[in-house]
Design a protein around this motif. Structure first.
Motif, mmCIF file in Angstrom:
data_model
loop_
_atom_site.group_PDB
_atom_site.id
_atom_site.type_symbol
_atom_site.label_atom_id
_atom_site.label_comp_id
_atom_site.label_asym_id
_atom_site.label_seq_id
_atom_site.Cartn_x
_atom_site.Cartn_y
_atom_site.Cartn_z
ATOM 1 N N ASP A 87 0.843 -1.186 0.000
ATOM 2 C CA ASP A 87 0.000 0.000 0.000
ATOM 3 C C ASP A 87 0.884 1.244 0.000
ATOM 4 O O ASP A 87 1.504 1.575 1.013
ATOM 5 N N LYS A 88 0.947 1.926 -1.132
ATOM 6 C CA LYS A 88 1.800 3.107 -1.257
ATOM 7 C C LYS A 88 1.095 4.397 -0.838
ATOM 8 O O LYS A 88 1.715 5.468 -0.845
ATOM 9 N N SER A 89 -0.167 4.321 -0.462
ATOM 10 C CA SER A 89 -0.920 5.537 -0.173
ATOM 11 C C SER A 89 -0.374 6.279 1.056
ATOM 12 O O SER A 89 -0.498 7.501 1.143
ATOM 13 N N LYS A 90 0.214 5.541 1.998
ATOM 14 C CA LYS A 90 0.783 6.174 3.185
ATOM 15 C C LYS A 90 2.312 6.209 3.145
ATOM 16 O O LYS A 90 2.948 6.680 4.077
ATOM 17 N N ALA A 143 11.037 6.207 3.293
ATOM 18 C CA ALA A 143 10.458 6.863 2.113
ATOM 19 C C ALA A 143 11.090 6.312 0.840
ATOM 20 O O ALA A 143 12.276 5.983 0.821
ATOM 21 N N ASP A 144 10.301 6.221 -0.220
ATOM 22 C CA ASP A 144 10.847 5.932 -1.543
ATOM 23 C C ASP A 144 11.482 7.224 -2.068
ATOM 24 O O ASP A 144 11.058 8.328 -1.710
ATOM 25 N N ILE A 145 12.504 7.087 -2.923
ATOM 26 C CA ILE A 145 13.291 8.255 -3.322
ATOM 27 C C ILE A 145 13.493 8.262 -4.834
ATOM 28 O O ILE A 145 13.882 7.243 -5.416
ATOM 29 N N VAL A 146 13.275 9.409 -5.459
ATOM 30 C CA VAL A 146 13.637 9.576 -6.858
ATOM 31 C C VAL A 146 14.651 10.718 -6.965
ATOM 32 O O VAL A 146 14.437 11.815 -6.444
ATOM 33 N N PHE A 147 15.791 10.422 -7.597
ATOM 34 C CA PHE A 147 16.845 11.407 -7.824
ATOM 35 C C PHE A 147 16.728 11.907 -9.253
ATOM 36 O O PHE A 147 16.857 11.131 -10.206
ATOM 37 N N VAL A 148 16.496 13.206 -9.404
ATOM 38 C CA VAL A 148 16.195 13.804 -10.701
ATOM 39 C C VAL A 148 17.379 14.652 -11.167
ATOM 40 O O VAL A 148 17.956 15.416 -10.394
ATOM 41 N N SER A 188 6.221 20.226 -14.201
ATOM 42 C CA SER A 188 5.479 19.367 -15.139
ATOM 43 C C SER A 188 6.067 17.962 -15.173
ATOM 44 O O SER A 188 5.336 16.972 -15.245
ATOM 45 N N TRP A 189 7.391 17.873 -15.134
ATOM 46 C CA TRP A 189 8.055 16.568 -15.147
ATOM 47 C C TRP A 189 7.668 15.755 -13.920
ATOM 48 O O TRP A 189 7.381 14.553 -14.014
ATOM 49 N N ILE A 190 7.623 16.401 -12.748
ATOM 50 C CA ILE A 190 7.246 15.710 -11.513
ATOM 51 C C ILE A 190 5.814 15.210 -11.598
ATOM 52 O O ILE A 190 5.510 14.080 -11.175
ATOM 53 N N GLU A 191 4.920 16.018 -12.148
ATOM 54 C CA GLU A 191 3.521 15.597 -12.283
ATOM 55 C C GLU A 191 3.429 14.329 -13.118
ATOM 56 O O GLU A 191 2.687 13.394 -12.773
ATOM 57 N N ARG A 196 2.687 8.476 -13.540
ATOM 58 C CA ARG A 196 3.139 7.200 -14.083
ATOM 59 C C ARG A 196 3.349 6.150 -12.996
ATOM 60 O O ARG A 196 3.104 4.965 -13.199
ATOM 61 N N HIS A 197 3.796 6.590 -11.828
ATOM 62 C CA HIS A 197 4.121 5.645 -10.754
ATOM 63 C C HIS A 197 3.019 5.537 -9.712
ATOM 64 O O HIS A 197 3.221 4.932 -8.655
ATOM 65 N N GLN A 198 1.852 6.136 -10.019
ATOM 66 C CA GLN A 198 0.665 6.010 -9.178
ATOM 67 C C GLN A 198 0.944 6.431 -7.733
ATOM 68 O O GLN A 198 0.558 5.744 -6.784
ATOM 69 N N ARG A 199 1.594 7.606 -7.582
ATOM 70 C CA ARG A 199 1.943 8.082 -6.250
ATOM 71 C C ARG A 199 1.157 9.326 -5.822
ATOM 72 O O ARG A 199 1.553 10.007 -4.870
ATOM 73 N N TRP A 200 0.044 9.589 -6.491
ATOM 74 C CA TRP A 200 -0.741 10.758 -6.098
ATOM 75 C C TRP A 200 -1.215 10.690 -4.646
ATOM 76 O O TRP A 200 -1.206 11.707 -3.943
ATOM 77 N N PRO A 201 -1.647 9.533 -4.123
ATOM 78 C CA PRO A 201 -2.124 9.517 -2.730
ATOM 79 C C PRO A 201 -0.998 9.667 -1.704
ATOM 80 O O PRO A 201 -1.268 9.977 -0.534
#
Length: 509
Positions: A87-90, A143-148, A188-191, A196-201
């Motif tokens: 469950d990625k919502s939290k 936390a999951d992490i994305v390096f941009v 825009s890129w972050i959105e 794509r990764h279904q992380r809106w919640p």
């Protein structure tokens, strides 16, 4: 001596821009291009704070589009996701940027929050063989992490237009290379990434280092107002001024506590200060700075001669310099001069971004160091480590050069209101908290400037409870020192957990 970062950027700027290229280009292909939209996924195991868990690393590219839906650039990123949580919502998502501008995300990725840490000694100095090792303090447990990597950093590149030709340099600057241009396309890129990764919640956090703090402060409001994406936290690591002005006497005075820390480290303070703990010395220096030094600087040449002499003696006491050197600079000690002068009697200079690092100049005379000792040390270890790690551990192979510092200059700094942007984002979003992390030996973005920015960020004082500061006994990249790798990650982990709303806690005042 110009900042080494800008020298490197200037060299890179002289190189021709290349079209993007495929990560899996066939051996017979001679096109040096990065694929516009493709990822490689690998599986790994981590152990953080004595807890073992699996995670995936998604390494690849995702496009930037114009208003007509045409790709204008592609950004290289690495996304670490703990794979035993369904469950990625939290589950918090941490979006990470470095600075420059023009710097890749390498620094925090393989030295701070990521699951791998640089192979350096306990104080952060290079070791061979170059490479990485497990990071036992990574916040990937929390936390999951994305390096941009913004445009022209790492493997991120500008794309040819619809006509197949590369946009002109002026056109590229208007699209990507400026305070507000940067924030606009990255929001825009972050959105797209979040969708794509279904992380809106998910609770979302931005972390930026150095110029990355300008970037994430601007993004906090842009994500709210442009993408309707609200954050839980923003972490400012070694922050820039964020458009918060501090010219004149404030700029001059704010340097002194940093000088004190550096002089204490190199044992250049008078005995009565040198025998104290660093924090006790800094407390005295800060009080002198605010209550005596700053008011005297504001009076300029209208300070009485006796008072001027007394203040100079105190500045010398807290800076490790001679009274003569302080008076010769009219109480205004430039940072370049300090880095050259402090250890001149030892024939050494001190580093800009981390004053624990020592350099040797061609001659002891002069008013500034020949080079930045700390940056050469970091490039010594980071460059081979990231190139090896991406290829061998994350299986991302390409002939494209990994730009530690990419060609992004000239950078448009007009209209920098990022500090005000962050304040407005906080005001609009009761969930939003801010953490500032600084190293006491950082002379580029000194810790007292960071405190000053925090004090000025919210003039009303109504959001003070959502602003916090943490300092460390290291420099710009405080996490390179092993003791601070642990404490800074612990502070970050605690901040994330504390800023998550309780069950049923609404975003309201």
């Amino acid at each position: 001596m110009k900042n080494k970062v800008f020298l490197l950027s200037a060299l890179l700027l002289s190189m021709p821009l290349l079209p993007v290229q495929a990560a899996d280009a066939a051996p017979e292909s001679h096109n040096r291009q990065i694929d516009i939209d493709k990822v490689v996924v690998t599986k790994h195991q981590a152990e953080v704070n004595n807890v073992s868990f699996p995670y995936t690393a998604e390494t690849g590219t995702q496009p930037v589009w114009d208003e007509e839906g045409n790709p204008t650039a592609t950004l290289f990123y690495t996304y670490y996701e703990r794979s035993d949580i369904k469950d990625k919502s939290k589950r918090p998502l941490l979006i990470s940027f470095n600075g420059g501008p023009g710097s890749a995300s390498v620094w925090m990725q393989i030295a701070y929050t990521g699951p791998r840490a640089l192979n350096v000694d306990s104080e952060g100095y290079p070791l061979q063989p170059y490479g990485t090792k497990d990071n036992p303090y990574s916040v990937l447990d929390t936390a999951d992490i994305v390096f941009v990597n913004p445009v022209n950093t790492a493997y991120s590149r500008v794309l040819p237009g619809k006509d197949g030709k590369m946009p002109s340099r002026d056109a590229q600057q208007k699209m990507f290379f400026g305070v507000n241009e940067d924030v606009n396309y990255l929001s825009s890129w972050i959105e797209t990434f979040v969708s794509r990764h279904q992380r809106w919640p998910s609770p979302k956090y931005l972390i930026g280092e150095s110029y990355g703090t300008t970037r994430v402060s601007g993004l906090a409001l842009a994500l709210q107002n442009k993408e309707w994406m609200y954050l839980n936290g923003v972490i400012l690591v070694s922050p820039t001024e964020l458009g918060i002005k501090r010219e004149g006497p404030v700029d001059v005075a704010n340097r002194l506590p940093y000088y004190t820390a550096t002089a204490w480290y190199h044992k250049k303070l008078p005995a009565e200060l040198q025998q104290l703990d660093l924090m006790d010395v800094l407390a005295q220096s800060e009080q002198f700075t605010l209550n005596t030094y700053l008011p005297h600087l504001a009076k300029g040449s209208y300070v009485e001669v006796a008072d001027r002499q007394q203040v100079a003696e105190q500045v010398a006491k807290f800076s490790g310099l001679s009274v003569q050197a302080v008076l010769a600079n009219n109480l205004d000690i430039p940072t370049d001069y300090f880095w050259k002068e402090l250890l001149r009697d030892r024939g050494q200079t001190v580093g800009r971004l981390d004053s624990r690092y020592l350099g040797i100049d061609r001659k002891e005379a002069g008013a500034e160091p020949d080079y930045n000792a700390e940056l050469t040390s970091w490039l010594h270890s980071f460059t081979p480590a990231i190139n090896d790690y991406l290829r061998t551990s994350l299986n991302y192979k390409t002939d494209v050069k990994y730009n530690m510092f990419g060609p992004v200059h000239p950078w448009n700094r007009e209209g920098d209101q990022t500090g005000e942007n962050l304040r407005q984002a906080m005001a609009q979003n009761p969930y939003l908290h801010v953490l500032i992390q600084s190293g006491y030996y950082d002379g580029a973005t000194n810790y007292f400037d960071a405190k000053y920015s925090m004090w000025q960020l919210d003039p009303s004082g109504k959001m003070k409870s959502r602003l916090s500061f943490k300092g460390y006994r290291s420099g710009h990249m405080m996490y390179l020192r092993y003791e601070d790798l642990k404490s800074s990650n612990d502070d970050l982990r605690a901040f994330i957990k504390a800023s998550l709303p309780k069950e049923g806690q609404a975003a309201k005042y």
